[in-house]
Design a protein around this motif. Structure first.
Motif, PDB file in Angstrom:
ATOM      1  N   GLN A   1       0.850  -1.180   0.000  1.00  0.00           N
ATOM      2  CA  GLN A   1       0.000   0.000   0.000  1.00  0.00           C
ATOM      3  C   GLN A   1       0.887   1.232   0.000  1.00  0.00           C
ATOM      4  O   GLN A   1       1.678   1.431   0.928  1.00  0.00           O
ATOM      5  N   LEU A   2       0.754   2.052  -1.038  1.00  0.00           N
ATOM      6  CA  LEU A   2       1.568   3.250  -1.144  1.00  0.00           C
ATOM      7  C   LEU A   2       1.029   4.124  -2.271  1.00  0.00           C
ATOM      8  O   LEU A   2       0.215   3.671  -3.078  1.00  0.00           O
ATOM      9  N   PRO A   3       1.461   5.394  -2.336  1.00  0.00           N
ATOM     10  CA  PRO A   3       1.045   6.257  -3.444  1.00  0.00           C
ATOM     11  C   PRO A   3       1.529   5.700  -4.779  1.00  0.00           C
ATOM     12  O   PRO A   3       2.592   5.083  -4.851  1.00  0.00           O
ATOM     13  N   VAL A   4       0.754   5.925  -5.828  1.00  0.00           N
ATOM     14  CA  VAL A   4       1.119   5.410  -7.142  1.00  0.00           C
ATOM     15  C   VAL A   4       2.453   5.991  -7.598  1.00  0.00           C
ATOM     16  O   VAL A   4       3.246   5.304  -8.251  1.00  0.00           O
ATOM     17  N   SER A   5       2.719   7.249  -7.253  1.00  0.00           N
ATOM     18  CA  SER A   5       3.993   7.859  -7.635  1.00  0.00           C
ATOM     19  C   SER A   5       5.174   7.087  -7.053  1.00  0.00           C
ATOM     20  O   SER A   5       6.229   6.957  -7.688  1.00  0.00           O
ATOM     21  N   GLU A   6       5.006   6.533  -5.843  1.00  0.00           N
ATOM     22  CA  GLU A   6       6.067   5.737  -5.227  1.00  0.00           C
ATOM     23  C   GLU A   6       6.102   4.328  -5.804  1.00  0.00           C
ATOM     24  O   GLU A   6       7.174   3.721  -5.897  1.00  0.00           O
ATOM     25  N   LEU A   7       4.946   3.810  -6.186  1.00  0.00           N
ATOM     26  CA  LEU A   7       4.905   2.483  -6.796  1.00  0.00           C
ATOM     27  C   LEU A   7       5.734   2.450  -8.071  1.00  0.00           C
ATOM     28  O   LEU A   7       6.430   1.473  -8.349  1.00  0.00           O
ATOM     29  N   LYS A   8       5.650   3.533  -8.845  1.00  0.00           N
ATOM     30  CA  LYS A   8       6.383   3.580 -10.110  1.00  0.00           C
ATOM     31  C   LYS A   8       7.889   3.603  -9.901  1.00  0.00           C
ATOM     32  O   LYS A   8       8.652   3.306 -10.828  1.00  0.00           O
ATOM     33  N   GLU A   9       8.341   3.970  -8.687  1.00  0.00           N
ATOM     34  CA  GLU A   9       9.767   3.999  -8.384  1.00  0.00           C
ATOM     35  C   GLU A   9      10.150   2.917  -7.383  1.00  0.00           C
ATOM     36  O   GLU A   9      11.280   2.899  -6.885  1.00  0.00           O
ATOM     37  N   PHE A  10       9.233   2.006  -7.089  1.00  0.00           N
ATOM     38  CA  PHE A  10       9.442   1.028  -6.017  1.00  0.00           C
ATOM     39  C   PHE A  10      10.489  -0.022  -6.384  1.00  0.00           C
ATOM     40  O   PHE A  10      11.265  -0.477  -5.553  1.00  0.00           O
ATOM     41  N   ALA A  11      10.500  -0.448  -7.653  1.00  0.00           N
ATOM     42  CA  ALA A  11      11.378  -1.535  -8.064  1.00  0.00           C
ATOM     43  C   ALA A  11      12.188  -1.146  -9.284  1.00  0.00           C
ATOM     44  O   ALA A  11      11.874  -0.190 -10.002  1.00  0.00           O
ATOM     45  N   ALA A  12      13.240  -1.905  -9.515  1.00  0.00           N
ATOM     46  CA  ALA A  12      14.070  -1.736 -10.704  1.00  0.00           C
ATOM     47  C   ALA A  12      14.565  -3.116 -11.121  1.00  0.00           C
ATOM     48  O   ALA A  12      14.507  -4.070 -10.344  1.00  0.00           O
ATOM     49  N   ALA A  13      15.036  -3.205 -12.337  1.00  0.00           N
ATOM     50  CA  ALA A  13      15.523  -4.483 -12.860  1.00  0.00           C
ATOM     51  C   ALA A  13      17.005  -4.391 -13.176  1.00  0.00           C
ATOM     52  O   ALA A  13      17.491  -3.347 -13.626  1.00  0.00           O
ATOM     53  N   LEU A  14      17.703  -5.483 -12.920  1.00  0.00           N
ATOM     54  CA  LEU A  14      19.110  -5.598 -13.285  1.00  0.00           C
ATOM     55  C   LEU A  14      19.221  -6.594 -14.436  1.00  0.00           C
ATOM     56  O   LEU A  14      18.604  -7.662 -14.396  1.00  0.00           O
ATOM     57  N   ARG A  15      20.021  -6.248 -15.433  1.00  0.00           N
ATOM     58  CA  ARG A  15      20.230  -7.146 -16.562  1.00  0.00           C
ATOM     59  C   ARG A  15      21.725  -7.296 -16.809  1.00  0.00           C
ATOM     60  O   ARG A  15      22.449  -6.299 -16.916  1.00  0.00           O
ATOM     61  N   GLY A  16      22.161  -8.541 -16.856  1.00  0.00           N
ATOM     62  CA  GLY A  16      23.580  -8.794 -17.063  1.00  0.00           C
ATOM     63  C   GLY A  16      23.850 -10.282 -17.148  1.00  0.00           C
ATOM     64  O   GLY A  16      22.931 -11.089 -17.291  1.00  0.00           O
ATOM     65  N   ARG A  17      25.116 -10.655 -17.010  1.00  0.00           N
ATOM     66  CA  ARG A  17      25.490 -12.052 -17.097  1.00  0.00           C
ATOM     67  C   ARG A  17      24.937 -12.821 -15.900  1.00  0.00           C
ATOM     68  O   ARG A  17      24.842 -12.288 -14.786  1.00  0.00           O
ATOM     69  N   ASN A  18      24.606 -14.076 -16.108  1.00  0.00           N
ATOM     70  CA  ASN A  18      23.973 -14.898 -15.077  1.00  0.00           C
ATOM     71  C   ASN A  18      24.753 -14.894 -13.773  1.00  0.00           C
ATOM     72  O   ASN A  18      24.193 -14.663 -12.688  1.00  0.00           O
ATOM     73  N   GLU A  19      26.059 -15.158 -13.859  1.00  0.00           N
ATOM     74  CA  GLU A  19      26.855 -15.284 -12.638  1.00  0.00           C
ATOM     75  C   GLU A  19      26.989 -13.944 -11.914  1.00  0.00           C
ATOM     76  O   GLU A  19      27.025 -13.887 -10.674  1.00  0.00           O
ATOM     77  N   VAL A  20      27.029 -12.858 -12.672  1.00  0.00           N
ATOM     78  CA  VAL A  20      27.142 -11.531 -12.058  1.00  0.00           C
ATOM     79  C   VAL A  20      25.856 -11.167 -11.333  1.00  0.00           C
ATOM     80  O   VAL A  20      25.875 -10.691 -10.184  1.00  0.00           O
ATOM     81  N   ILE A  21      24.702 -11.371 -11.989  1.00  0.00           N
ATOM     82  CA  ILE A  21      23.412 -11.062 -11.360  1.00  0.00           C
ATOM     83  C   ILE A  21      23.189 -11.938 -10.135  1.00  0.00           C
ATOM     84  O   ILE A  21      22.711 -11.467  -9.088  1.00  0.00           O
ATOM     85  N   ALA A  22      23.559 -13.214 -10.220  1.00  0.00           N
ATOM     86  CA  ALA A  22      23.402 -14.117  -9.082  1.00  0.00           C
ATOM     87  C   ALA A  22      24.225 -13.637  -7.889  1.00  0.00           C
ATOM     88  O   ALA A  22      23.757 -13.665  -6.736  1.00  0.00           O
ATOM     89  N   GLU A  23      25.454 -13.175  -8.145  1.00  0.00           N
ATOM     90  CA  GLU A  23      26.316 -12.691  -7.064  1.00  0.00           C
ATOM     91  C   GLU A  23      25.787 -11.394  -6.476  1.00  0.00           C
ATOM     92  O   GLU A  23      25.753 -11.216  -5.246  1.00  0.00           O
ATOM     93  N   LEU A  24      25.344 -10.479  -7.329  1.00  0.00           N
ATOM     94  CA  LEU A  24      24.873  -9.181  -6.863  1.00  0.00           C
ATOM     95  C   LEU A  24      23.582  -9.284  -6.058  1.00  0.00           C
ATOM     96  O   LEU A  24      23.344  -8.487  -5.147  1.00  0.00           O
ATOM     97  N   THR A  25      22.715 -10.225  -6.420  1.00  0.00           N
ATOM     98  CA  THR A  25      21.398 -10.311  -5.771  1.00  0.00           C
ATOM     99  C   THR A  25      21.339 -11.353  -4.663  1.00  0.00           C
ATOM    100  O   THR A  25      20.266 -11.598  -4.114  1.00  0.00           O
ATOM    101  N   ALA A  26      22.449 -11.950  -4.314  1.00  0.00           N
ATOM    102  CA  ALA A  26      22.467 -12.950  -3.239  1.00  0.00           C
ATOM    103  C   ALA A  26      21.969 -12.325  -1.940  1.00  0.00           C
ATOM    104  O   ALA A  26      22.436 -11.260  -1.519  1.00  0.00           O
TER     105      ALA A  26
END
Length: 289
Positions: free
Chosen positions: A210-235
């Motif tokens: 539950q939050l303002p829509v303006s904050e919802l639009k900034e709530f998440a982001a996506a990372l795109r890269g090599r499998n092993e790099v993303i796995a290490e960064l998001t551990a």
């Protein structure tokens, strides 16, 4: 002042829990979007707020009163959904005339303007309208009633895309002229996010967000890269969504602050991408994630 307050709200139908220990508040003069997949408990929650059914446990207040059997809540509220019924002997013009007597804030000028704009005829009967036209007439009643609390439960069912857009414009224009409390249930967030001010996301009868829509639009982001790099960064991070992109790359969605934080610590070639609000809601309510 909170117009709606729910604490530990639960509604069970036999062994099925439609609303599960739900707690939230809705502030005065806001357009709140109730979002969630089918079976999330949206309609059940709205009917409890409207006083149509009693909760199994917990507390709910509307205008500081329990809405069930409350004259104050009923006299300041209109509930619009696709199952609305009107007396079969009354024409559409008769229904609007009766509504003008029933609703103390009724705006006949607004009602007639929308009535003509959507090409209704005074002698038509509600039962003879198509599904989309019924929905269109129903929202005219909801807007023109100008109740202190207006509830739209999936109000655009059957409407053409153009009619839906006209309705959203009419709703926002009238709300700006006459601020009031509006709850809008929908699964088409991408169509209504410009109209909504706040969002309440349900999943399995529980509050997911539950939050303002303006904050919802900034709530998440996506990372795109090599499998092993993303796995290490998001551990150790909560991943809302992940998918492979070819053999060597992947795409992962997580909270924006977490995504930006791990990215700052890494010198690896990783892209950070925005996430659409409606996509995020799907990810947050996907039981398979």
């Amino acid at each position: 002042m909170d117009v709606i307050s729910c604490t530990g709200l639960t509604k069970k139908f036999g062994r099925v829990t439609a609303v599960d220990d739900l707690s939230f508040t809705v502030a005065q003069n806001r357009i709140t979007g109730l979002i969630g997949p089918n079976g999330a408990g949206k309609t059940t929650l709205l009917k409890i707020i409207a006083g149509f059914m009693r909760a199994s446990s917990g507390q709910v207040t509307v205008f500081s009163k329990n809405p069930f059997n409350s004259l104050k809540a009923a006299s300041n509220m209109v509930f619009i959904d696709e199952s609305m019924k009107f007396p079969p002997s009354l024409s559409l013009a008769d229904i609007m005339l009766s509504a003008s007597v029933f609703y103390k804030n009724w705006d006949m000028e607004l009602a007639r303007g929308l009535f003509d704009y959507f090409s209704f005829k005074a002698g038509q009967y509600h039962s003879g309208l198509s599904k989309g036209m019924k929905s269109t007439f129903n929202v005219i009643i909801g807007l023109a009633a100008r109740c202190a609390l207006t509830i739209f439960d999936e109000p655009t069912s059957g409407m053409d895309a153009g009619v839906r857009k006209d309705f959203y414009r009419a709703l926002l224009r009238d709300y700006l002229q006459k601020p009031r409390n509006i709850i809008f249930s929908s699964h088409l967030l991408n169509e209504v996010d410009d109209v909504l001010e706040d969002i309440l996301l349900l999943d399995g009868g529980k509050k997911r967000l539950q939050l303002p829509v303006s904050e919802l639009k900034e709530f998440a982001a996506a990372l795109r890269g090599r499998n092993e790099v993303i796995a290490e960064l998001t551990a150790g991070q909560e991943i809302y969504y992940r998918k492979r992109m070819g053999e060597e790359h992947c795409y992962a969605v997580l909270r924006r602050d977490a995504a930006e934080g791990v990215l700052k610590k890494s010198g690896a070639a990783v892209e950070i991408l925005p996430v659409k609000a409606d996509d995020l809601c799907v990810y947050l309510t996907d039981g398979k994630r």
